[in-house]
Scaffold this motif. Structure first.
Motif, PDB file in Angstrom:
ATOM      1  N   ALA A  91       0.830  -1.207   0.000  1.00 23.03           N
ATOM      2  CA  ALA A  91       0.000   0.000   0.000  1.00 23.03           C
ATOM      3  C   ALA A  91       0.860   1.250   0.000  1.00 23.03           C
ATOM      4  N   ASP A  92       0.536   2.175  -0.899  1.00 20.48           N
ATOM      5  CA  ASP A  92       1.200   3.470  -0.979  1.00 20.48           C
ATOM      6  C   ASP A  92       0.412   4.473  -0.150  1.00 20.48           C
ATOM      7  N   ALA A 130      -2.125   5.954  -9.888  1.00 26.20           N
ATOM      8  CA  ALA A 130      -3.129   5.016 -10.408  1.00 26.20           C
ATOM      9  C   ALA A 130      -2.494   4.065 -11.416  1.00 26.20           C
ATOM     10  N   VAL A 133      -0.711   1.353  -9.677  1.00 24.84           N
ATOM     11  CA  VAL A 133      -1.643   0.335  -9.189  1.00 24.84           C
ATOM     12  C   VAL A 133      -2.015  -0.620 -10.319  1.00 24.84           C
ATOM     13  N   VAL A 138       2.111  -1.428  -6.862  1.00 25.40           N
ATOM     14  CA  VAL A 138       1.477  -1.455  -5.542  1.00 25.40           C
ATOM     15  C   VAL A 138       0.056  -1.986  -5.719  1.00 25.40           C
ATOM     16  N   ASP A 139      -0.535  -2.458  -4.642  1.00 29.09           N
ATOM     17  CA  ASP A 139      -1.917  -2.943  -4.684  1.00 29.09           C
ATOM     18  C   ASP A 139      -2.917  -1.824  -4.454  1.00 29.09           C
ATOM     19  N   ALA A 140      -2.502  -0.797  -3.718  1.00 29.40           N
ATOM     20  CA  ALA A 140      -3.427   0.284  -3.371  1.00 29.40           C
ATOM     21  C   ALA A 140      -2.655   1.567  -3.151  1.00 29.40           C
ATOM     22  N   SER A 141      -3.343   2.694  -3.354  1.00 31.89           N
ATOM     23  CA  SER A 141      -2.742   3.997  -3.125  1.00 31.89           C
ATOM     24  C   SER A 141      -3.822   4.952  -2.657  1.00 31.89           C
ATOM     25  N   ILE A 154      -9.415   0.689 -12.556  1.00 42.00           N
ATOM     26  CA  ILE A 154      -9.169   1.198 -11.207  1.00 42.00           C
ATOM     27  C   ILE A 154     -10.487   1.377 -10.461  1.00 42.00           C
ATOM     28  N   SER A 274      -7.494   1.030  -6.061  1.00 39.04           N
ATOM     29  CA  SER A 274      -7.089  -0.375  -6.144  1.00 39.04           C
ATOM     30  C   SER A 274      -7.510  -0.917  -7.501  1.00 39.04           C
ATOM     31  N   ARG A 275      -6.983  -2.070  -7.865  1.00 42.06           N
ATOM     32  CA  ARG A 275      -7.370  -2.674  -9.131  1.00 42.06           C
ATOM     33  C   ARG A 275      -8.784  -3.225  -9.034  1.00 42.06           C
ATOM     34  N   ASP A 278      -9.814  -6.774  -7.441  1.00 43.97           N
ATOM     35  CA  ASP A 278      -8.753  -7.310  -6.574  1.00 43.97           C
ATOM     36  C   ASP A 278      -9.386  -7.898  -5.310  1.00 43.97           C
TER      37      ASP A 278
END
Length: 309
Positions: A91-92, A130, A133, A138-141, A154, A274-275, A278
């Motif tokens: 996570a960012d 984004a 991601v 990363v998985d999330a920001s 996204i 997030s994607r 996910d």
């Protein structure tokens, strides 16, 4: 090389029979035979010899078997590495002092043992974050991203509004106020060093300045948060803005004051990116945590027009 054929070969070698291997793999004996034949053609060697009791490994098959097992083990390890829940959630949080980092930290404290990797991307703006991601960096920001700029793939959720507070030294004219209106800041110099052009926080503060006729600048070099605290403590006119969930520390002798803003309350809208689709279990748990424990958003909220309400 066909992984299914490789797995079939290993299974036949271990069971000693094509039919037993086929049953274990959930295929027909004919399909198992075709897979082995294709594998043997590919490597140009006979791996299995049929006997009246089933099958046995040829000399080439005996040499090939341990390597085949290593390949299958590596494939399984690779698949497990990206399977949801089998690796840490990355996570960012943008900045380790501000509200998203503190919210993720509280989540971790309430979920001990959670497999979590917290980073601060070097991405210049929300669009780049984004993209990171989407690429799986990363998985999330946590970013403030206009709804019409959310890229395909996204999922953007506004889960963390951070009400702004005024931060001043003890000599500032507003130092003893219990709260102030944004309009009351007109005529005061508000210094927020480190604002970079073409970023979402630059757009946010520009909109805030325009809405309430404020003087917000980022002039001069940014020597870090400690230097900013020193400047505030020594000035009777300088002020800055911070989020209510941001964590800043300063010497007790600075006697800095955090003063809430109301009438209306400007909030910085951190969105969880997030994607789409996910299913990482830690991401699901984090999302639920933010929904249930986030600060209550005041009634008189102000956000820029580009924020999806």
């Amino acid at each position: 090389m066909d992984v299914a054929a490789l797995r079939t070969f290993v299974t036949v070698a271990e069971t000693g029979q094509f039919q037993a291997a086929a049953d274990e793999l959930g295929i027909s004996q004919q399909a198992a035979s075709k897979r082995i034949a294709a594998l043997e053609r590919h490597i140009e060697a006979t791996l299995l010899v049929r006997t009246s009791r089933g099958s046995r490994l040829s000399l080439d098959g005996q040499v090939f078997l341990p390597h085949a097992k290593k390949v299958l083990a590596a494939i399984e390890q690779a698949e497990r590495a990206v399977r949801p829940g089998s690796r840490p959630l990355r996570a960012d949080v943008l900045n380790r002092r501000i509200a998203p980092a503190q919210a993720v930290y509280r989540f971790y404290r309430s979920h001990p043992g959670t497999d979590l990797d917290v980073v601060t991307l070097s991405a210049e703006n929300a669009a780049q974050a984004a993209h990171a991601v989407i690429e799986g960096i990363v998985d999330a920001s946590f970013r403030a991203l206009p709804a019409d700029q959310v890229p395909a793939g996204i999922r953007a959720e506004r889960l963390l509004d951070a009400p702004l507070e005024l931060l001043v030294g003890p000599g500032h004219p507003l130092a003893n106020a219990s709260w102030v209106r944004p309009a009351d800041l007109a005529g005061h110099r508000i210094w927020i060093p480190g604002i970079r052009p073409d970023t979402e926080w630059s757009a946010f503060y520009q909109a805030l300045s325009k809405a309430f006729d404020l003087s917000i600048d980022a002039l001069g070099p940014h020597f870090g948060d400690e230097a900013l605290m020193d400047a505030l403590a020594d000035s009777a006119s300088l002020a800055t803005l911070v989020g209510s969930g941001d964590r800043y520390l300063w010497p007790r002798t600075h006697d800095l004051r955090r003063i809430p803003l109301h009438g209306p309350t400007p909030v910085y809208p951190h969105m969880l990116l997030s994607r789409s689709g996910d299913q990482h279990p830690v991401l699901t748990a984090l999302r639920d945590h933010l929904r249930t424990t986030g600060p209550r958003t005041p009634q008189d909220v102000w956000t820029p027009d580009w924020v999806d309400r």
